[in-house]
Design a protein around this motif. Structure first.
Motif, PDB file in Angstrom:
ATOM      1  N   ALA A 153       0.839  -1.203   0.000  1.00  0.00           N
ATOM      2  CA  ALA A 153       0.000   0.000   0.000  1.00  0.00           C
ATOM      3  C   ALA A 153       0.871   1.249   0.000  1.00  0.00           C
ATOM      4  O   ALA A 153       0.594   2.219  -0.701  1.00  0.00           O
ATOM      5  CB  ALA A 153      -0.921  -0.013   1.209  1.00  0.00           C
TER       6      ALA A 153
ATOM      7  N   LEU B 287       2.494   2.068  -3.414  1.00  0.00           N
ATOM      8  CA  LEU B 287       1.645   2.275  -4.587  1.00  0.00           C
ATOM      9  C   LEU B 287       2.012   3.566  -5.311  1.00  0.00           C
ATOM     10  O   LEU B 287       2.288   4.586  -4.688  1.00  0.00           O
ATOM     11  CB  LEU B 287       0.167   2.338  -4.171  1.00  0.00           C
ATOM     12  CG  LEU B 287      -0.476   1.066  -3.625  1.00  0.00           C
ATOM     13  CD1 LEU B 287      -1.929   1.325  -3.255  1.00  0.00           C
ATOM     14  CD2 LEU B 287      -0.390  -0.075  -4.625  1.00  0.00           C
TER      15      LEU B 287
ATOM     16  N   GLN C 151       0.951   6.803  -7.857  1.00  0.00           N
ATOM     17  CA  GLN C 151      -0.224   7.681  -7.870  1.00  0.00           C
ATOM     18  C   GLN C 151      -1.357   7.047  -8.665  1.00  0.00           C
ATOM     19  O   GLN C 151      -2.525   7.127  -8.285  1.00  0.00           O
ATOM     20  CB  GLN C 151       0.137   9.045  -8.478  1.00  0.00           C
ATOM     21  CG  GLN C 151       0.946   9.956  -7.559  1.00  0.00           C
ATOM     22  CD  GLN C 151       0.210  10.242  -6.264  1.00  0.00           C
ATOM     23  OE1 GLN C 151       0.670   9.897  -5.179  1.00  0.00           O
ATOM     24  NE2 GLN C 151      -0.959  10.877  -6.376  1.00  0.00           N
TER      25      GLN C 151
ATOM     26  N   GLN D 183      -1.881   3.812  -9.137  1.00  0.00           N
ATOM     27  CA  GLN D 183      -2.426   2.691  -8.381  1.00  0.00           C
ATOM     28  C   GLN D 183      -3.268   3.179  -7.207  1.00  0.00           C
ATOM     29  O   GLN D 183      -4.281   2.578  -6.848  1.00  0.00           O
ATOM     30  CB  GLN D 183      -1.302   1.781  -7.896  1.00  0.00           C
ATOM     31  CG  GLN D 183      -0.649   0.974  -9.004  1.00  0.00           C
ATOM     32  CD  GLN D 183       0.553   0.203  -8.511  1.00  0.00           C
ATOM     33  OE1 GLN D 183       1.373   0.732  -7.765  1.00  0.00           O
ATOM     34  NE2 GLN D 183       0.663  -1.063  -8.934  1.00  0.00           N
ATOM     35  N   LYS D 184      -2.845   4.294  -6.608  1.00  0.00           N
ATOM     36  CA  LYS D 184      -3.611   4.869  -5.487  1.00  0.00           C
ATOM     37  C   LYS D 184      -5.009   5.291  -5.940  1.00  0.00           C
ATOM     38  O   LYS D 184      -5.971   5.158  -5.192  1.00  0.00           O
ATOM     39  CB  LYS D 184      -2.871   6.068  -4.890  1.00  0.00           C
ATOM     40  CG  LYS D 184      -1.694   5.684  -4.016  1.00  0.00           C
ATOM     41  CD  LYS D 184      -0.980   6.912  -3.481  1.00  0.00           C
ATOM     42  CE  LYS D 184       0.215   6.521  -2.628  1.00  0.00           C
ATOM     43  NZ  LYS D 184       0.977   7.710  -2.158  1.00  0.00           N
TER      44      LYS D 184
ATOM     45  N   ALA E 235      -7.062   2.183  -6.193  1.00  0.00           N
ATOM     46  CA  ALA E 235      -7.393   1.732  -4.833  1.00  0.00           C
ATOM     47  C   ALA E 235      -8.470   2.613  -4.201  1.00  0.00           C
ATOM     48  O   ALA E 235      -9.329   2.125  -3.463  1.00  0.00           O
ATOM     49  CB  ALA E 235      -6.134   1.720  -3.968  1.00  0.00           C
ATOM     50  N   GLU E 236      -8.414   3.909  -4.500  1.00  0.00           N
ATOM     51  CA  GLU E 236      -9.414   4.849  -3.985  1.00  0.00           C
ATOM     52  C   GLU E 236     -10.811   4.479  -4.495  1.00  0.00           C
ATOM     53  O   GLU E 236     -11.782   4.447  -3.732  1.00  0.00           O
ATOM     54  CB  GLU E 236      -9.043   6.272  -4.426  1.00  0.00           C
ATOM     55  CG  GLU E 236      -9.974   7.346  -3.904  1.00  0.00           C
ATOM     56  CD  GLU E 236      -9.592   8.746  -4.418  1.00  0.00           C
ATOM     57  OE1 GLU E 236     -10.302   9.707  -4.075  1.00  0.00           O
ATOM     58  OE2 GLU E 236      -8.589   8.868  -5.168  1.00  0.00           O
TER      59      GLU E 236
ATOM     60  N   SER F 103      -9.530  12.044  -6.083  1.00  0.00           N
ATOM     61  CA  SER F 103      -8.400  12.908  -5.726  1.00  0.00           C
ATOM     62  C   SER F 103      -7.777  13.639  -6.912  1.00  0.00           C
ATOM     63  O   SER F 103      -7.147  14.677  -6.742  1.00  0.00           O
ATOM     64  CB  SER F 103      -7.318  12.085  -5.016  1.00  0.00           C
ATOM     65  OG  SER F 103      -6.955  10.956  -5.804  1.00  0.00           O
TER      66      SER F 103
END
Length: 414
Positions: A30, A33, A35, A37-38, A41-42, A348
Motif C-alpha cells: 500500500a 503504490l 499515484q 495505483q492509489k 485503490a481509492e 483525488s
C-alpha cells in the motif's frame, strides 16, 4: 536461569523481528503504490464501502482489487482503463467512472447554474469548427444577438481550431462581470468581433404554457426536461403563474426526461401532494428509508402525466408517487425501469465516480428496476420531431387532453 532468560529474550526478539517483517510485508504494498495505483485503490474503497450489492455481482471484490493492482500503470490513461475494467465486473452500467472533463460537465448540468456567456456549442463534424447550437434565453449571448449556426473562430484571440469542446466552454466561463471577446463568423455576413460581459446563467429545465382543450378548458402544459437543482423552484414558479392565469387542469410531460438529482424529483412530487409517501429507499443492509410529502400542494387541479420509454430514474420516482397516491393518471408508454440510486464521489485527481448505493420503491412498494411503471392509459407513439411535441401530431398529448376533458366534465367543471 540466566541462560533460560537469555534464550527466552532471544526467542522474544526473534518473534518481534519476524512479526515486524510480516507486518512490513503486509503494509509495504500500500505504501509503495504509485499515484495511478492509489487512484485505482481509492475507487475500490468507495465501491467496497458504498455499493448496493454486498456480493459485488457474486465475486471476490478483494481479488478484483489485487488483480487491478498487480501490474504497473504507466500513466493516467492506464489508471482510468484499469478502473473501468474493475467496475465492469459489477455488471452495473450506472456505477461508472467519469474522467475530469465528464465529471465537470455533469456538475454543470445538474447544478442548474454556471457563470459565463450562455452559449450551447458543438463541434461541427463536417467542418471541425466550433458552432453555436443556441444561446440560452436571457443570457449575455442572446442579448448580444448571437444566433444558431454562428461559428466561433477565436476566444480572446486564441483560435478555436485546436481546442476541445470542453476547453472552449471553459474559456468562455468565468467570473461574473468579467469580459470575453469572441470572433464570430456568420453565413453571408463575414467575421465580426463581439465582447460579452459574463453573468450568472440559469439552466431552466421547465417549459410552461397555458393552452386550451378542444372544449375550451384552460390547461396548464408543463414539460420538464431534467431534474437539476433548479427544477423544483422553476416548476413551482410555473404552476403558481398558471394558477393565476386560470388553469383548470394540468399536463406534466416527463417524456424523455432521463432523471437527474434524486432530491429534485422528491421536491417536485411534494409540489403536487398534500400528504402521503413519495418514495422508499432500500440500502444494502436492507434499511428502508421513507420520504413523505407534507403539503400543502400548490394546486388540487386534475393532473395527467405523460411518460414513455425515455422516462427514467427521478422521473419514475415522481410518476410512481403521483400514480400510487392517486394524484395523477399516467398516459403513454411503460417507463425505462431504472430503480437504482447513485451517489457521486469526487476523486483525488478531479475525476468522478458514480456508485449505485440504494434502490427505490414506489409508495405501494413496487420495485420498478428493469420493469418500469405502466401507465393507466397505454398509448403507443410513432416518432415525432421536437417541434411536434404537444401539438395535434402528438397522439399521447392529445390522449391526455381528452382524458382531462372527460374528468372535468364528470366533475362538473367543463
Amino acid at each position: 536461569m540466566d541462560f533460560m532468560k537469555k534464550q527466552a529474550w532471544r526467542l522474544g526478539l526473534a518473534f518481534v523481528v519476524v512479526l515486524s517483517l510480516f507486518f512490513n510485508a503486509f503494509v509495504m504494498p500500500a505504501a509503495a503504490l504509485t499515484q495511478e495505483q492509489k487512484l485505482v485503490a481509492e475507487v475500490w474503497r468507495i465501491v467496497n464501502r458504498s455499493y448496493l450489492d454486498e456480493t459485488f455481482n457474486h465475486q471476490n471484490w478483494a481479488a478484483v482489487r489485487q488483480k487491478a493492482l498487480e501490474k504497473p500503470l504507466k500513466d493516467e490513461k492506464a489508471a482510468y482503463g484499469a478502473i473501468q475494467k474493475m467496475l465492469k465486473t459489477l455488471d452495473d452500467p450506472f456505477t461508472r467512472f467519469l474522467d475530469p472533463e465528464q465529471y465537470r460537465s455533469l456538475q454543470v448540468n445538474t447544478s442548474g447554474e454556471l457563470t459565463g456567456v450562455g452559449l450551447q456549442i458543438v463541434l461541427n463534424p463536417q467542418t471541425g469548427k466550433l458552432e453555436v447550437i443556441t444561446p440560452i434565453a436571457g443570457s449575455p449571448a442572446e442579448k448580444a444577438g448571437l444566433k444558431p449556426r454562428d461559428r466561433i473562430l477565436k476566444i480572446e484571440g486564441l483560435s478555436t481550431e485546436a481546442l476541445t469542446l470542453d476547453e472552449a466552454a471553459a474559456r468562455m466561463r468565468g467570473p461574473i462581470g468579467s469580459l470575453v471577446t469572441l470572433l464570430i463568423e456568420r453565413e453571408g455576413e463575414g467575421e465580426k468581433e463581439i465582447t460579452l460581459t459574463r453573468d450568472r446563467i440559469a439552466l431552466n429545465p421547465v417549459v410552461a404554457e397555458l393552452r386550451s382543450s378542444p372544449q375550451g378548458i384552460p390547461i396548464g402544459y408543463l414539460r420538464l426536461s431534467q431534474f437539476n437543482a433548479n427544477a423544483a423552484a422553476e416548476l413551482a414558479h410555473a404552476i403558481s403563474s398558471l394558477e393565476k392565469k386560470g388553469a383548470a387542469a394540468y399536463i406534466l410531460d416527463l417524456r424523455n426526461n432521463p432523471g437527474g438529482l434524486l432530491q429534485a424529483g422528491i421536491e417536485v412530487a411534494r409540489l403536487w401532494l398534500d400528504s402521503g409517501t413519495v418514495v422508499y429507499t432500500v440500502n444494502r443492509q436492507g434499511i428502508q428509508g421513507v420520504v413523505e410529502a407534507f403539503g400543502p400542494a400548490l394546486t388540487e387541479d386534475p393532473l395527467v402525466v405523460l411518460v414513455n420509454q425515455g422516462t427514467a430514474s427521478a422521473s419514475e420516482i415522481l410518476a410512481g408517487a403521483l400514480q400510487d397516491n392517486s394524484r395523477a393518471q399516467l398516459v403513454g408508454e411503460t417507463t425505462f425501469g431504472k430503480g437504482l440510486i447513485q451517489s457521486l464521489f469526487e476523486l483525488s485527481d478531479g475525476s468522478g465516480l458514480a456508485v449505485t448505493i440504494a434502490k427505490y420503491e414506489t409508495p405501494n412498494h413496487r420495485d420498478i428496476n428493469k420493469l418500469g411503471i405502466k401507465p393507466d392509459q397505454v398509448i403507443p407513439q410513432t416518432p415525432i420531431s421536437r417541434e411536434e411535441i404537444g401539438t395535434a401530431s402528438d397522439g399521447q398529448y392529445q390522449a391526455a387532453l381528452e382524458l382531462l376533458s372527460q374528468n372535468l366534465v364528470v366533475a362538473g367543471k367543463g
